[in-house]
Design an enzyme around this catalytic site. Structure first.
Site, PDB file in Angstrom:
ATOM      1  N   GLY A 116      38.676  32.596  45.875  1.00 37.94           N
ATOM      2  CA  GLY A 116      38.201  33.972  45.749  1.00 37.94           C
ATOM      3  C   GLY A 116      36.793  34.121  46.302  1.00 37.94           C
ATOM      4  O   GLY A 116      36.591  34.296  47.504  1.00 37.94           O
ATOM      5  N   GLY A 117      35.813  34.042  45.429  1.00 35.72           N
ATOM      6  CA  GLY A 117      34.415  34.306  45.803  1.00 35.72           C
ATOM      7  C   GLY A 117      33.937  33.555  47.031  1.00 35.72           C
ATOM      8  O   GLY A 117      33.289  34.138  47.916  1.00 35.72           O
TER       9      GLY A 117
ATOM     10  N   SER B 140      37.310  29.260  40.930  1.00 33.14           N
ATOM     11  CA  SER B 140      35.954  28.772  41.204  1.00 33.14           C
ATOM     12  C   SER B 140      35.927  27.549  42.130  1.00 33.14           C
ATOM     13  O   SER B 140      35.111  26.653  41.956  1.00 33.14           O
ATOM     14  CB  SER B 140      35.211  28.476  39.895  1.00 33.14           C
ATOM     15  OG  SER B 140      35.077  29.664  39.137  1.00 33.14           O
TER      16      SER B 140
ATOM     17  N   GLY C 232      36.547  33.326  38.905  1.00 31.43           N
ATOM     18  CA  GLY C 232      35.322  34.126  39.038  1.00 31.43           C
ATOM     19  C   GLY C 232      34.282  33.836  37.972  1.00 31.43           C
ATOM     20  O   GLY C 232      33.307  34.577  37.828  1.00 31.43           O
TER      21      GLY C 232
ATOM     22  N   ASN D 290      41.326  34.718  49.198  1.00 34.19           N
ATOM     23  CA  ASN D 290      41.754  35.989  48.592  1.00 34.19           C
ATOM     24  C   ASN D 290      40.507  36.861  48.479  1.00 34.19           C
ATOM     25  O   ASN D 290      39.659  36.615  47.631  1.00 34.19           O
ATOM     26  CB  ASN D 290      42.368  35.706  47.211  1.00 34.19           C
ATOM     27  CG  ASN D 290      42.694  36.986  46.441  1.00 34.19           C
ATOM     28  OD1 ASN D 290      42.649  38.079  47.000  1.00 34.19           O
ATOM     29  ND2 ASN D 290      43.016  36.844  45.175  1.00 34.19           N
ATOM     30  N   TRP D 291      40.441  37.846  49.334  1.00 36.91           N
ATOM     31  CA  TRP D 291      39.249  38.719  49.332  1.00 36.91           C
ATOM     32  C   TRP D 291      39.229  39.667  48.144  1.00 36.91           C
ATOM     33  O   TRP D 291      38.234  40.312  47.894  1.00 36.91           O
ATOM     34  CB  TRP D 291      39.180  39.506  50.644  1.00 36.91           C
ATOM     35  CG  TRP D 291      38.460  38.769  51.738  1.00 36.91           C
ATOM     36  CD1 TRP D 291      38.081  37.455  51.740  1.00 36.91           C
ATOM     37  CD2 TRP D 291      38.007  39.306  53.000  1.00 36.91           C
ATOM     38  NE1 TRP D 291      37.434  37.148  52.908  1.00 36.91           N
ATOM     39  CE2 TRP D 291      37.374  38.257  53.694  1.00 36.91           C
ATOM     40  CE3 TRP D 291      38.091  40.565  53.590  1.00 36.91           C
ATOM     41  CZ2 TRP D 291      36.807  38.439  54.968  1.00 36.91           C
ATOM     42  CZ3 TRP D 291      37.545  40.746  54.861  1.00 36.91           C
ATOM     43  CH2 TRP D 291      36.906  39.688  55.532  1.00 36.91           C
ATOM     44  N   LYS D 292      40.350  39.788  47.432  1.00 41.08           N
ATOM     45  CA  LYS D 292      40.456  40.774  46.352  1.00 41.08           C
ATOM     46  C   LYS D 292      39.999  42.142  46.890  1.00 41.08           C
ATOM     47  O   LYS D 292      40.198  42.414  48.073  1.00 41.08           O
ATOM     48  CB  LYS D 292      39.655  40.319  45.132  1.00 41.08           C
ATOM     49  CG  LYS D 292      40.003  38.873  44.743  1.00 41.08           C
ATOM     50  CD  LYS D 292      39.523  38.464  43.403  1.00 41.08           C
ATOM     51  CE  LYS D 292      39.983  37.034  43.111  1.00 41.08           C
ATOM     52  NZ  LYS D 292      39.656  36.584  41.772  1.00 41.08           N
TER      53      LYS D 292
ATOM     54  N   HIS E 190      49.285  37.566  40.901  1.00 46.01           N
ATOM     55  CA  HIS E 190      47.914  37.144  40.571  1.00 46.01           C
ATOM     56  C   HIS E 190      47.595  37.587  39.140  1.00 46.01           C
ATOM     57  O   HIS E 190      48.071  38.636  38.694  1.00 46.01           O
ATOM     58  CB  HIS E 190      46.929  37.764  41.571  1.00 46.01           C
ATOM     59  CG  HIS E 190      45.565  37.159  41.455  1.00 46.01           C
ATOM     60  ND1 HIS E 190      44.679  37.531  40.479  1.00 46.01           N
ATOM     61  CD2 HIS E 190      44.954  36.182  42.177  1.00 46.01           C
ATOM     62  CE1 HIS E 190      43.569  36.811  40.612  1.00 46.01           C
ATOM     63  NE2 HIS E 190      43.711  35.993  41.628  1.00 46.01           N
TER      64      HIS E 190
ATOM     65  N   GLU F 202      46.378  29.039  38.801  1.00 46.11           N
ATOM     66  CA  GLU F 202      45.051  29.631  38.643  1.00 46.11           C
ATOM     67  C   GLU F 202      44.780  29.874  37.155  1.00 46.11           C
ATOM     68  O   GLU F 202      45.188  30.910  36.610  1.00 46.11           O
ATOM     69  CB  GLU F 202      44.960  30.959  39.395  1.00 46.11           C
ATOM     70  CG  GLU F 202      45.108  30.838  40.896  1.00 46.11           C
ATOM     71  CD  GLU F 202      44.422  31.991  41.623  1.00 46.11           C
ATOM     72  OE1 GLU F 202      43.686  31.717  42.565  1.00 46.11           O
ATOM     73  OE2 GLU F 202      44.606  33.158  41.231  1.00 46.11           O
TER      74      GLU F 202
ATOM     75  N   GLU G 277      45.144  38.973  37.943  1.00 42.21           N
ATOM     76  CA  GLU G 277      44.553  40.318  37.864  1.00 42.21           C
ATOM     77  C   GLU G 277      45.640  41.399  37.958  1.00 42.21           C
ATOM     78  O   GLU G 277      45.492  42.470  37.374  1.00 42.21           O
ATOM     79  CB  GLU G 277      43.484  40.467  38.964  1.00 42.21           C
ATOM     80  CG  GLU G 277      42.266  39.611  38.640  1.00 42.21           C
ATOM     81  CD  GLU G 277      41.497  39.081  39.833  1.00 42.21           C
ATOM     82  OE1 GLU G 277      41.674  39.579  40.953  1.00 42.21           O
ATOM     83  OE2 GLU G 277      40.706  38.134  39.631  1.00 42.21           O
TER      84      GLU G 277
HETATM   85  P1  13P Z   1      37.382  32.611  42.400  1.00 43.55           P
HETATM   86  O1  13P Z   1      37.458  31.546  43.478  1.00 43.55           O
HETATM   87  O2  13P Z   1      36.367  33.660  42.697  1.00 43.55           O
HETATM   88  O3  13P Z   1      37.232  31.999  41.040  1.00 43.55           O
HETATM   89  O4  13P Z   1      38.792  33.372  42.411  1.00 43.55           O
HETATM   90  C1  13P Z   1      39.960  32.635  42.356  1.00 43.55           C
HETATM   91  C2  13P Z   1      41.104  33.545  42.591  1.00 43.55           C
HETATM   92  O5  13P Z   1      41.430  34.382  41.766  1.00 43.55           O
HETATM   93  C3  13P Z   1      41.833  33.418  43.873  1.00 43.55           C
HETATM   94  O6  13P Z   1      43.005  34.138  43.870  1.00 43.55           O
END
Ligand code: 13P
Length: 245
Positions: free
Chosen positions: A226-227, A205, A167, A6-8, A89, A161, A91
């Site tokens: 994510g990251g 993470s 993050g 997920n590149w956000k 998600h 999640e 967010e």
């Molecule tokens: P991180 O891997 O950066 O913690 O993000 C997880 C995430 O929100 C994937 O959708």
């Protein structure tokens, strides 16, 4: 096993051209890989991803068409090469006020257009600390499923999640993640025969150094990353850990 990046709201044409060819070239083993990019990058990515990496979006409208400024329909996603869409998600829940019912309708809209929704659930730190993590997550699942009909476990993915692990570098322990996945699995089995076999991804993470331990857990069927999905070597390492499982 599934590994979905997920590149956000990260990335650029430069990152696409650096990341995607290397991903397609070096990916090996038996693992379902997906990459969910910002909407404007879907066409460029669709032209570069090979068959074993599925392209995805990070959201989708509940509506098929109409006067919904700023929204993107599932049909538009499909036309631009998306096969997956993240829905609900944390967010989106937090910054855009998305409710479980809306998330269920978004999942239904995605499925109707042939797109696999990845439905996200997860508790906040305050909810975990007050001992309500399981109740919160099950309530999210039940309420989303009340709006979302499907006929087979292959039609969608569930992602757990925990908000406090996103993050933050603070990953849930394997025991914590496995316990919640087992709880979700049990509820899916109670829901219906079709829900029983749904794959449950862990997100929060996930990195190359913790992926293998998570993937070894009985009810963890992959990761939403994510990251670490912004660094091609890290993402490849996580995919390799999943392929070894
Ligand atoms: P991180 O891997 O950066 O913690 O993000 C997880 C995430 O929100 C994937 O959708």
């Amino acid at each position: 096993m599934y590994v979905v990046g997920n590149w956000k709201m990260h990335g650029s044409q430069a990152l696409i051209h650096q990341f995607l060819p290397k991903l397609c070239e070096q990916l090996s083993g038996d693992v379902n890989v997906g990459l969910c990019v910002p909407f404007p990058y879907l066409p460029a990515c669709a032209g570069m991803l090979s068959g074993n990496v599925k392209l995805g979006a990070q959201d989708v409208s509940e509506h098929q068409t109409g006067a919904y400024t700023g929204e993107v329909s599932a049909g538009m996603l499909a036309e631009n090469g998306a096969k997956l869409a993240i829905v609900g998600h944390s967010e989106r829940r937090e910054y855009h006020g998305e409710t479980n019912a809306l998330i269920g309708r978004k999942a239904a809209a995605a499925l109707a257009a042939g797109i696999t929704p990845i439905i996200c659930v997860g508790e906040t730190l305050a909810q975990r600390k007050s001992g309500r993590a399981e109740a919160v997550v099950l309530e999210q699942l039940d309420a989303v499923l009340a709006e979302f009909q499907f006929s087979s476990a292959r039609e969608w993915l569930l992602a757990y999640e925990p908000v406090w692990a996103i993050g933050t570098g603070e990953v849930a322990t394997v025991a914590e993640a496995q316990a919640m996945h087992a709880t979700l699995r049990e509820r899916l089995a109670q829901h219906s025969e079709a829900a029983k076999g749904v794959s449950i991804l862990y997100g929060g993470s996930v990195k190359p150094d913790n992926a293998a331990a998570l993937f070894a857990a009985a009810d963890i069927n992959g990761a939403l990353v994510g990251g670490a999905a912004l660094k091609v070597n890290d993402f490849l390492a996580i995919c390799a850990a999943a392929a070894d499982e």
